[in-house]
Design an enzyme around this catalytic site. Structure first.
Site, short mmCIF file in Angstrom:
data_model
loop_
_atom_site.label_atom_id
_atom_site.label_comp_id
_atom_site.label_asym_id
_atom_site.label_seq_id
_atom_site.Cartn_x
_atom_site.Cartn_y
_atom_site.Cartn_z
N CYS A 116 0.77 -1.26 0.00
CA CYS A 116 -0.04 0.06 -0.01
C CYS A 116 0.83 1.15 -0.20
O CYS A 116 0.25 2.29 -0.28
CB CYS A 116 -0.97 0.07 1.15
N HIS A 256 -3.61 6.98 2.20
CA HIS A 256 -3.99 5.74 1.84
C HIS A 256 -5.24 5.42 2.49
O HIS A 256 -5.48 5.62 3.51
CB HIS A 256 -3.02 4.67 2.06
N ASN A 286 -10.12 -0.17 -0.53
CA ASN A 286 -8.63 -0.08 -0.69
C ASN A 286 -8.16 -0.93 -1.75
O ASN A 286 -8.08 -1.83 -2.02
CB ASN A 286 -8.05 -1.18 0.65
N1 ACO Z 1 -18.42 -9.08 9.10
C1 ACO Z 1 -19.09 -9.02 10.09
N2 ACO Z 1 -18.13 -9.50 11.25
C2 ACO Z 1 -17.14 -9.39 11.23
C3 ACO Z 1 -16.47 -9.40 9.96
C4 ACO Z 1 -17.27 -9.04 8.70
N3 ACO Z 1 -16.65 -8.90 7.46
N4 ACO Z 1 -14.86 -9.45 10.05
C5 ACO Z 1 -15.00 -9.54 11.34
N5 ACO Z 1 -16.06 -9.61 11.90
C6 ACO Z 1 -16.12 -10.02 13.34
C7 ACO Z 1 -14.89 -10.75 13.87
O1 ACO Z 1 -15.11 -12.21 13.86
C8 ACO Z 1 -14.99 -10.27 15.50
O2 ACO Z 1 -16.16 -11.20 16.03
P1 ACO Z 1 -15.93 -11.78 17.43
O3 ACO Z 1 -15.77 -10.32 18.25
O4 ACO Z 1 -17.17 -12.50 17.57
O5 ACO Z 1 -14.64 -12.58 17.52
C9 ACO Z 1 -15.70 -9.11 15.23
O6 ACO Z 1 -16.25 -8.73 14.05
C10 ACO Z 1 -14.80 -8.00 15.56
O7 ACO Z 1 -13.49 -8.51 14.75
P2 ACO Z 1 -12.12 -7.33 14.76
O8 ACO Z 1 -11.09 -7.98 13.92
O9 ACO Z 1 -11.80 -6.80 15.96
O10 ACO Z 1 -12.71 -6.04 13.98
P3 ACO Z 1 -11.94 -4.64 13.71
O11 ACO Z 1 -12.79 -3.58 14.41
O12 ACO Z 1 -10.52 -4.74 14.21
O13 ACO Z 1 -12.09 -4.56 12.27
C11 ACO Z 1 -10.72 -4.73 10.30
C12 ACO Z 1 -11.52 -5.49 11.24
C13 ACO Z 1 -11.48 -4.04 9.44
C14 ACO Z 1 -10.09 -5.75 9.40
C15 ACO Z 1 -9.49 -3.80 10.91
O14 ACO Z 1 -8.92 -4.66 11.82
C16 ACO Z 1 -8.70 -3.33 9.85
O15 ACO Z 1 -9.12 -2.53 9.22
N6 ACO Z 1 -7.59 -3.76 9.86
C17 ACO Z 1 -6.35 -3.18 8.95
C18 ACO Z 1 -6.29 -4.04 7.85
C19 ACO Z 1 -5.82 -3.50 6.60
O16 ACO Z 1 -6.45 -2.25 6.20
N7 ACO Z 1 -5.14 -4.33 5.85
C20 ACO Z 1 -4.98 -3.72 4.51
C21 ACO Z 1 -3.68 -3.70 4.03
S1 ACO Z 1 -2.52 -2.78 5.02
C22 ACO Z 1 -3.14 -1.23 4.85
O17 ACO Z 1 -3.56 -0.89 3.71
C23 ACO Z 1 -2.85 -0.35 5.79
#
Ligand code: ACO
Length: 330
Positions: A116, A256, A286
């Protein structure tokens, strides 16, 4: 050596027509529109459906538009740098395919892989060629067909990404506008927080790698979220301080687009109000190397000559960085 300054003189873009909404994703996996919107800021993303088209095609379309906007013929280009993590092939470089597609017959071309942060790293690299006088016109492209490495049974990752490309033309500046400063960082991710495990020389494709779904992107979302929030906010503040910029001096943050919460945290650390932040994650998700040039494209008519812009990114690697530039298109 007489050091010159590089500036962006044109922008182009390509977005596939097909819009995959959160409601479409609801049909494929256990997720829902509300969860995706509130946790990420994404409502829909574009997907390149044509199986015969990929990253090179999107990059070439974006590049052609940038050249048209600049009134520059492809034969005048000295160098093409294409940032991507979804090359058409492991080799030859996708930049070589683009060089041929657009008819940049006098250019040399290579890919740059920094996930990214790829577009920022590529702009930095391209600017060095201009600043040293070794090139006069450099095309920098960010293009990714993320849908080609998404596992639509993995709701934690596949909802985040879309396909798209943006391109900028870099040329020599003679008016004080252009790239002023850049800071880049890398920290090797040995915990495999954000990886595509197979397909490279470590784990070449086998029946097992396919069955184990190792050709898809996988991540530890929470770990990446923490690192990205810290990294992008820190480096954005670092470049402001280094250049004695107060929040009122900054016209736009061009972040980004990974997660709206990461963008908000960065803007808060910089002391910027939301009106100064480019956000289009709601429409495109993204697009990895595409996000920053796609923002520049979407906002190009609102940018004023001389505006101070901070471009900031964080991505797999881990890689992150920021660029400070003065917008130089009148
Ligand atoms: N739909 C519904 N529920 C979901 C989903 C979904 N798509 N995905 C996860 N959940 C659930 C999980 O299973 C979890 O359930 P639980 O509490 O029963 O265990 C709950 O939602 C919370 O999950 P978290 O992982 O804590 O959710 P979070 O608020 O951290 O959001 C996310 C997840 C969106 C992936 C976030 O962590 C994020 O954006 N991380 C950065 C990742 C990223 O951007 N990567 C791309 C490349 S790097 C970059 O570009 C910077």
């Amino acid at each position: 050596m007489d050091v010159k300054q590089a500036k962006i003189t044109a922008v182009g873009h390509y977005l596939p027509e097909f819009r995959m909404t959160n409601f479409e994703l609801e049909k494929l996996m256990d997720t829902n529109d509300e969860w995706i919107r509130t946790r990420t800021g994404i409502s829909e993303r574009r997907i390149l459906k044509d199986p015969d088209k990929a990253t090179a095609f999107m990059g070439a379309e974006a590049a052609k538009e940038a050249l048209e906007n600049a009134g520059v013929d492809a034969s005048e280009i000295d160098l093409v740098i294409l940032a991507t993590v979804t090359p058409d092939f492991l080799f030859p470089a996708t930049a070589c395919l683009v060089q041929n597609m657009i008819g940049a017959t006098n250019a040399f071309a290579f890919d740059l892989s920094a996930a990214c942060s790829g577009f920022l790293y590529a702009v930095s690299t391209g600017s060095m060629y201009i600043e040293s006088g070794r090139a006069k016109k450099v095309l920098v492209i960010g293009s990714d067909k993320m849908s080609s490495i998404l596992d639509y049974t993995d709701r934690t990752t596949s909802i985040l990404f879309g396909d798209g490309a943006g391109a900028v033309l870099l040329e020599e500046s003679n008016d004080g506008t252009g790239l002023i400063d850049q800071i880049h960082h890398t920290e090797g991710d040995t915990n495999c927080s954000l990886y595509q495990h197979a397909g490279g020389s470590r784990n070449p494709a086998t029946k097992e790698t396919v069955e184990n779904r190792q050709h898809y992107i996988t991540q530890d979302g929470r770990a990446v979220f923490k690192k990205a929030t810290m990294g992008m906010a820190d480096v954005s503040l670092e470049i402001m301080k280094k250049n004695n910029l107060e929040p009122e001096d900054v016209a736009w943050l061009v972040p980004h687009q990974a997660n709206l919460r990461i963008i908000d945290a960065t803007a808060n650390r910089m002391g910027l109000s939301s009106e100064k932040v480019m956000i289009n994650i709601n429409k495109y998700g993204n697009t990895t190397a595409g996000t920053i040039p796609l923002c520049l494209y979407d906002w190009k008519d609102k940018l004023n000559y001389g505006d101070n812009l901070i471009l900031a990114a964080f991505g797999g690697g881990f890689t992150w960085g920021a660029i400070y530039l003065k917008w130089g298109i009148k």
